[in-house]
Design an enzyme around this catalytic site. Structure first.
Site, short mmCIF file in Angstrom:
data_model
loop_
_atom_site.label_atom_id
_atom_site.label_comp_id
_atom_site.label_asym_id
_atom_site.label_seq_id
_atom_site.Cartn_x
_atom_site.Cartn_y
_atom_site.Cartn_z
N CYS A 175 0.85 -1.20 0.00
CA CYS A 175 0.00 0.00 0.00
C CYS A 175 0.88 1.25 0.00
O CYS A 175 0.58 2.25 -0.65
CB CYS A 175 -0.90 0.01 1.22
SG CYS A 175 -2.05 -1.36 1.34
N HIS A 179 1.06 5.10 -1.55
CA HIS A 179 0.54 6.06 -0.57
C HIS A 179 1.47 6.23 0.63
O HIS A 179 1.02 6.44 1.74
CB HIS A 179 -0.83 5.61 -0.08
CG HIS A 179 -1.87 5.59 -1.17
ND1 HIS A 179 -2.42 6.75 -1.68
CD2 HIS A 179 -2.45 4.56 -1.84
CE1 HIS A 179 -3.30 6.43 -2.61
NE2 HIS A 179 -3.34 5.12 -2.74
N ARG A 223 -12.80 -0.79 -2.18
CA ARG A 223 -11.62 0.03 -2.45
C ARG A 223 -10.34 -0.71 -2.06
O ARG A 223 -9.35 -0.74 -2.81
CB ARG A 223 -11.75 1.35 -1.67
CG ARG A 223 -10.53 2.27 -1.69
CD ARG A 223 -10.23 2.82 -3.07
NE ARG A 223 -9.35 1.96 -3.82
CZ ARG A 223 -8.98 2.15 -5.07
NH1 ARG A 223 -9.43 3.19 -5.73
NH2 ARG A 223 -8.17 1.33 -5.68
N CYS A 227 -7.17 -2.30 -4.34
CA CYS A 227 -5.75 -2.02 -4.10
C CYS A 227 -4.93 -3.30 -4.16
O CYS A 227 -3.84 -3.33 -4.72
CB CYS A 227 -5.58 -1.35 -2.73
SG CYS A 227 -6.14 0.36 -2.67
#
Length: 266
Positions: A175, A179, A223, A227
Protein backbone atom coordinates in the site's frame (compact mmCIF):
# COMPACT_ATOMS: atom_id res chain seq x y z
CA UNK A 1 30.98 27.55 -18.84
CA UNK A 2 28.69 29.43 -21.26
CA UNK A 3 26.96 26.14 -22.14
CA UNK A 4 26.43 25.35 -18.43
CA UNK A 5 24.97 28.80 -17.80
CA UNK A 6 22.71 28.46 -20.80
CA UNK A 7 21.54 25.02 -19.59
CA UNK A 8 20.89 26.36 -16.11
CA UNK A 9 18.91 29.25 -17.55
CA UNK A 10 16.86 26.86 -19.71
CA UNK A 11 16.20 24.56 -16.75
CA UNK A 12 15.17 27.51 -14.63
CA UNK A 13 12.69 28.54 -17.28
CA UNK A 14 11.26 25.05 -17.74
CA UNK A 15 10.66 24.25 -14.05
CA UNK A 16 8.12 27.06 -13.45
CA UNK A 17 6.43 26.15 -16.72
CA UNK A 18 6.16 22.52 -15.65
CA UNK A 19 4.71 23.49 -12.27
CA UNK A 20 2.25 25.84 -13.98
CA UNK A 21 1.17 23.05 -16.33
CA UNK A 22 0.71 20.65 -13.41
CA UNK A 23 -1.26 23.22 -11.41
CA UNK A 24 -3.51 23.96 -14.39
CA UNK A 25 -4.17 20.26 -14.97
CA UNK A 26 -4.95 19.58 -11.31
CA UNK A 27 -7.20 22.64 -11.14
CA UNK A 28 -9.11 21.46 -14.21
CA UNK A 29 -9.71 18.08 -12.62
CA UNK A 30 -10.94 19.69 -9.41
CA UNK A 31 -13.30 21.94 -11.37
CA UNK A 32 -14.63 18.90 -13.25
CA UNK A 33 -15.26 17.06 -9.97
CA UNK A 34 -16.97 20.10 -8.48
CA UNK A 35 -19.38 20.28 -11.43
CA UNK A 36 -20.23 16.58 -11.16
CA UNK A 37 -20.67 16.79 -7.38
CA UNK A 38 -23.79 18.93 -7.85
CA UNK A 39 -25.54 15.80 -9.08
CA UNK A 40 -23.56 13.05 -7.38
CA UNK A 41 -25.23 9.71 -8.29
CA UNK A 42 -24.39 8.58 -4.75
CA UNK A 43 -27.62 10.29 -3.71
CA UNK A 44 -29.55 7.47 -5.36
CA UNK A 45 -27.67 4.93 -3.26
CA UNK A 46 -28.30 7.01 -0.16
CA UNK A 47 -32.04 6.91 -0.75
CA UNK A 48 -31.97 3.16 -1.33
CA UNK A 49 -29.84 2.63 1.78
CA UNK A 50 -32.22 4.55 4.03
CA UNK A 51 -35.13 2.52 2.68
CA UNK A 52 -33.27 -0.75 3.30
CA UNK A 53 -32.43 0.29 6.87
CA UNK A 54 -36.12 0.78 7.68
CA UNK A 55 -37.55 -2.07 5.62
CA UNK A 56 -38.50 -5.43 7.16
CA UNK A 57 -36.56 -8.12 5.28
CA UNK A 58 -35.06 -11.57 5.62
CA UNK A 59 -36.32 -14.78 7.27
CA UNK A 60 -37.07 -12.84 10.47
CA UNK A 61 -38.95 -10.12 8.56
CA UNK A 62 -37.22 -7.38 10.54
CA UNK A 63 -35.61 -4.04 9.81
CA UNK A 64 -32.13 -2.89 10.79
CA UNK A 65 -33.45 -0.09 13.00
CA UNK A 66 -32.18 -1.86 16.14
CA UNK A 67 -28.68 -2.35 14.72
CA UNK A 68 -25.98 -1.01 17.04
CA UNK A 69 -23.21 0.68 15.03
CA UNK A 70 -21.36 1.77 18.15
CA UNK A 71 -23.54 4.67 19.30
CA UNK A 72 -26.41 2.58 20.60
CA UNK A 73 -29.21 0.57 18.92
CA UNK A 74 -30.65 2.43 15.95
CA UNK A 75 -28.32 5.45 16.20
CA UNK A 76 -26.83 6.19 12.78
CA UNK A 77 -25.70 9.82 12.93
CA UNK A 78 -22.07 10.03 14.00
CA UNK A 79 -21.48 6.28 13.90
CA UNK A 80 -19.52 6.16 10.64
CA UNK A 81 -16.70 8.41 11.86
CA UNK A 82 -15.99 6.10 14.83
CA UNK A 83 -15.56 2.91 12.80
CA UNK A 84 -13.77 0.48 12.85
CA UNK A 85 -14.13 -0.11 16.60
CA UNK A 86 -14.45 -2.94 19.12
CA UNK A 87 -17.87 -4.52 19.72
CA UNK A 88 -18.39 -6.60 22.85
CA UNK A 89 -21.20 -8.75 21.41
CA UNK A 90 -18.93 -10.15 18.70
CA UNK A 91 -15.68 -9.71 20.62
CA UNK A 92 -14.16 -8.26 17.46
CA UNK A 93 -13.07 -4.99 15.94
CA UNK A 94 -15.49 -4.30 13.08
CA UNK A 95 -15.78 -1.72 10.33
CA UNK A 96 -19.09 -0.51 8.93
CA UNK A 97 -19.56 -3.33 6.44
CA UNK A 98 -18.59 -6.17 8.77
CA UNK A 99 -20.86 -4.70 11.45
CA UNK A 100 -23.74 -4.55 8.98
CA UNK A 101 -23.18 -8.24 8.22
CA UNK A 102 -23.60 -8.98 11.93
CA UNK A 103 -26.83 -6.98 12.13
CA UNK A 104 -28.24 -8.46 8.93
CA UNK A 105 -27.66 -11.95 10.31
CA UNK A 106 -28.78 -11.46 13.93
CA UNK A 107 -31.71 -9.13 13.29
CA UNK A 108 -32.95 -10.23 9.87
CA UNK A 109 -31.77 -13.84 9.70
CA UNK A 110 -29.76 -13.33 6.52
CA UNK A 111 -26.68 -15.49 5.96
CA UNK A 112 -23.63 -13.28 6.60
CA UNK A 113 -21.18 -15.86 5.24
CA UNK A 114 -23.07 -16.10 1.95
CA UNK A 115 -23.26 -12.31 1.61
CA UNK A 116 -19.51 -12.08 2.23
CA UNK A 117 -18.90 -14.59 -0.58
CA UNK A 118 -21.14 -12.73 -3.04
CA UNK A 119 -19.31 -10.75 -5.71
CA UNK A 120 -19.33 -6.96 -5.51
CA UNK A 121 -22.26 -5.42 -7.35
CA UNK A 122 -24.47 -8.51 -7.07
CA UNK A 123 -27.32 -9.54 -4.79
CA UNK A 124 -27.04 -8.46 -1.17
CA UNK A 125 -23.68 -6.85 -1.91
CA UNK A 126 -25.62 -4.16 -3.79
CA UNK A 127 -27.73 -3.61 -0.69
CA UNK A 128 -24.60 -3.55 1.47
CA UNK A 129 -23.17 -0.75 -0.68
CA UNK A 130 -26.39 1.25 -0.49
CA UNK A 131 -26.61 0.87 3.29
CA UNK A 132 -22.98 1.90 3.72
CA UNK A 133 -23.52 4.94 1.49
CA UNK A 134 -26.50 6.20 3.48
CA UNK A 135 -24.89 5.58 6.86
CA UNK A 136 -21.73 7.38 5.76
CA UNK A 137 -23.79 10.31 4.47
CA UNK A 138 -25.40 10.69 7.90
CA UNK A 139 -21.96 11.62 9.30
CA UNK A 140 -20.88 13.91 6.48
CA UNK A 141 -18.67 16.82 7.63
CA UNK A 142 -18.12 15.17 11.02
CA UNK A 143 -14.58 14.53 12.22
CA UNK A 144 -13.12 11.05 12.49
CA UNK A 145 -12.64 9.93 16.06
CA UNK A 146 -11.89 6.20 16.13
CA UNK A 147 -11.55 4.78 19.66
CA UNK A 148 -8.24 3.21 20.62
CA UNK A 149 -8.94 2.36 24.25
CA UNK A 150 -9.61 -1.37 23.90
CA UNK A 151 -6.65 -3.69 23.51
CA UNK A 152 -8.10 -5.22 20.34
CA UNK A 153 -8.44 -1.75 18.79
CA UNK A 154 -4.78 -1.06 19.47
CA UNK A 155 -3.82 -4.46 18.05
CA UNK A 156 -5.91 -3.86 14.92
CA UNK A 157 -4.10 -0.57 14.34
CA UNK A 158 -0.67 -2.21 14.62
CA UNK A 159 -1.67 -5.10 12.34
CA UNK A 160 -3.10 -2.63 9.82
CA UNK A 161 0.14 -0.67 9.89
CA UNK A 162 2.17 -3.80 9.16
CA UNK A 163 -0.17 -4.79 6.33
CA UNK A 164 0.09 -1.29 4.86
CA UNK A 165 3.86 -1.67 4.50
CA UNK A 166 3.88 -5.39 3.66
CA UNK A 167 5.24 -5.96 0.16
CA UNK A 168 3.99 -8.82 -1.97
CA UNK A 169 2.83 -10.01 -5.37
CA UNK A 170 4.84 -10.29 -8.59
CA UNK A 171 5.68 -6.56 -8.52
CA UNK A 172 6.65 -6.54 -4.84
CA UNK A 173 4.18 -3.72 -4.11
CA UNK A 174 2.66 -2.59 -0.85
CA UNK A 175 0.00 0.00 0.00
CA UNK A 176 2.91 2.29 0.85
CA UNK A 177 4.27 1.94 -2.69
CA UNK A 178 1.56 4.35 -3.82
CA UNK A 179 0.54 6.06 -0.57
CA UNK A 180 3.73 6.27 1.47
CA UNK A 181 5.09 9.71 0.53
CA UNK A 182 4.18 13.31 -0.16
CA UNK A 183 3.34 14.79 -3.60
CA UNK A 184 3.15 11.45 -5.41
CA UNK A 185 1.01 11.03 -8.52
CA UNK A 186 0.05 8.50 -11.18
CA UNK A 187 -0.55 10.43 -14.41
CA UNK A 188 -2.92 13.21 -13.25
CA UNK A 189 -4.12 11.30 -10.18
CA UNK A 190 -2.87 12.60 -6.83
CA UNK A 191 -1.83 9.89 -4.38
CA UNK A 192 -2.32 11.07 -0.79
CA UNK A 193 0.19 10.09 1.86
CA UNK A 194 -1.83 7.77 4.09
CA UNK A 195 0.94 7.12 6.60
CA UNK A 196 -0.14 10.34 8.30
CA UNK A 197 -3.27 12.49 8.43
CA UNK A 198 -3.95 13.46 4.78
CA UNK A 199 -6.56 16.08 5.71
CA UNK A 200 -10.29 16.67 5.31
CA UNK A 201 -12.04 14.48 2.77
CA UNK A 202 -8.88 12.77 1.52
CA UNK A 203 -8.13 9.06 1.48
CA UNK A 204 -10.12 7.19 4.13
CA UNK A 205 -12.34 10.25 4.65
CA UNK A 206 -13.74 10.05 1.09
CA UNK A 207 -15.13 6.50 0.93
CA UNK A 208 -17.75 5.21 0.10
CA UNK A 209 -17.51 7.03 -3.23
CA UNK A 210 -19.11 7.02 -6.67
CA UNK A 211 -16.58 6.24 -9.40
CA UNK A 212 -17.31 8.18 -12.57
CA UNK A 213 -14.94 6.10 -14.69
CA UNK A 214 -16.95 2.90 -14.29
CA UNK A 215 -20.31 4.20 -13.05
CA UNK A 216 -20.12 2.24 -9.81
CA UNK A 217 -20.56 2.98 -6.12
CA UNK A 218 -17.72 1.56 -4.03
CA UNK A 219 -17.48 1.01 -0.31
CA UNK A 220 -14.20 0.85 1.61
CA UNK A 221 -14.07 -2.95 1.39
CA UNK A 222 -14.16 -2.79 -2.42
CA UNK A 223 -11.62 0.03 -2.45
CA UNK A 224 -9.17 -2.06 -0.42
CA UNK A 225 -9.94 -5.11 -2.53
CA UNK A 226 -9.01 -3.18 -5.68
CA UNK A 227 -5.75 -2.02 -4.10
CA UNK A 228 -4.79 -5.65 -3.66
CA UNK A 229 -5.78 -6.30 -7.27
CA UNK A 230 -3.43 -3.55 -8.43
CA UNK A 231 -0.66 -5.17 -6.38
CA UNK A 232 -1.43 -8.40 -8.30
CA UNK A 233 -1.96 -9.90 -4.87
CA UNK A 234 -4.72 -12.41 -3.90
CA UNK A 235 -7.98 -10.74 -2.92
CA UNK A 236 -8.64 -10.55 0.81
CA UNK A 237 -11.96 -11.91 2.06
CA UNK A 238 -14.84 -9.46 2.33
CA UNK A 239 -14.93 -7.97 5.85
CA UNK A 240 -11.85 -10.00 6.76
CA UNK A 241 -9.72 -9.21 9.80
CA UNK A 242 -7.03 -7.96 7.41
CA UNK A 243 -9.23 -5.36 5.69
CA UNK A 244 -10.72 -4.26 9.00
CA UNK A 245 -7.21 -3.82 10.42
CA UNK A 246 -6.19 -1.75 7.39
CA UNK A 247 -9.30 0.36 7.85
CA UNK A 248 -8.39 0.87 11.50
CA UNK A 249 -4.90 2.05 10.59
CA UNK A 250 -6.20 4.46 7.94
CA UNK A 251 -9.05 5.66 10.14
CA UNK A 252 -6.89 6.40 13.16
CA UNK A 253 -4.44 8.22 10.91
CA UNK A 254 -7.38 10.37 9.75
CA UNK A 255 -8.17 11.48 13.31
CA UNK A 256 -9.78 14.92 13.30
CA UNK A 257 -10.30 15.02 9.53
CA UNK A 258 -13.79 15.69 8.19
CA UNK A 259 -15.58 13.02 6.22
CA UNK A 260 -16.98 13.98 2.80
CA UNK A 261 -18.36 10.50 2.11
CA UNK A 262 -20.06 9.61 -0.09
CA UNK A 263 -17.58 11.36 -2.35
CA UNK A 264 -17.06 11.48 -6.11
CA UNK A 265 -14.01 9.83 -7.65
CA UNK A 266 -12.63 9.51 -11.16
Amino acid sequence: MKKMLALAALTGALVPAAFAQKSAAVQSIEEYRAMLADGNPAELFEAKGEDLWKKARGPKNASLEKCDLGQGPGVVKGAFVTLPRYFADTNRVQDLESRLLTCMETLQGLNAAEIAKTAFGKGEQNNMTALSTWIAAESRDMKFNLPQSHEQEKTAYQIGKRLFFQRGGPHDFSCASCHGGDNWRIRLQDLPNLTKNPGDGIGFAAWPAYRVSNGQMWGMQQRLNDCYRQQRFPYPGFASDATVALGTYLGVNSQGSKSIAPALKR
